[in-house]
Design an enzyme around this catalytic site. Structure first.
Site, PDB file in Angstrom:
ATOM      1  CD  GLU A  54     -37.995 -44.997  81.077  1.00 54.32           C
ATOM      2  OE1 GLU A  54     -39.094 -45.559  81.158  1.00 54.32           O
ATOM      3  OE2 GLU A  54     -37.074 -45.430  80.357  1.00 54.32           O
ATOM      4  CB  CYS A  82     -35.793 -51.111  83.957  1.00 51.22           C
ATOM      5  SG  CYS A  82     -34.416 -50.140  83.298  1.00 51.22           S
ATOM      6  CB  CYS A  85     -34.825 -46.197  83.914  1.00 50.59           C
ATOM      7  SG  CYS A  85     -34.458 -46.627  82.194  1.00 50.59           S
TER       8      CYS A  85
END
Length: 158
Positions: A54, A82, A85
């Site tokens: 990402e 996360c 990201c």
């Protein structure tokens, strides 16, 4: 995006994750979908611990498209972004994220694995601290098991 488009794009992101896994990387995949909800502008598999699918995708998108255009796009990813990201997506100005399975589900699959020290911080919470109303869609129960399947044996063999 319609539910059918969401599921189709998540399956494509999962194919990207499978390709990344085949190359020896962690099984995560992401794609960037244009404002029409159909056109895939880019795809990215996981590279390493600090170059998640990402984040790499968001940075590349920010180099190639205007912030105004990206605000209308969707980042589709196999697992909930996360903190790193989500932050990269926020700064890239991508207005929507769709994910297949939660970070909590990922933690159940990886356990306390040194290569994936999952943080228990939902992307919704990260975005809520910012000044942009990034839309979050996920998890998607219709494909969640497909996203998880790649991780089941992968983390046991590491």
């Amino acid at each position: 995006m319609t539910q059918a488009q969401i599921e189709k794009h998540l399956r494509r992101a999962n194919a990207v994750a499978q390709r990344a896994m085949g190359l020896g990387h962690h099984p995560f995949g992401a794609i960037l979908v244009a404002p029409d909800g159909e056109t895939v502008l880019a795809e990215q598999g996981n590279v390493d611990t600090v170059n998640h699918a990402e984040s790499v995708l968001a940075r590349t998108a920010a180099l190639n498209f205007s912030p105004e255009y990206l605000w209308q796009c969707t980042l589709v990813t196999t697992a909930e972004p996360c903190v790193m990201c989500a932050g990269t997506q926020y700064w890239a100005n991508i207005g929507r994220v769709v994910y297949g399975m939660t970070e909590q589900r990922l933690l159940q699959l990886t356990g306390s694995h040194d290569e994936n020290p999952t943080m228990d911080l939902p992307c919704r919470d990260v975005f809520a601290r910012g000044q942009k109303a990034i839309e979050v869609v996920g998890p998607v129960p219709a494909v969640e098991a497909e996203m998880a399947a790649l991780h089941v044996d992968f983390w046991k063999s590491r």
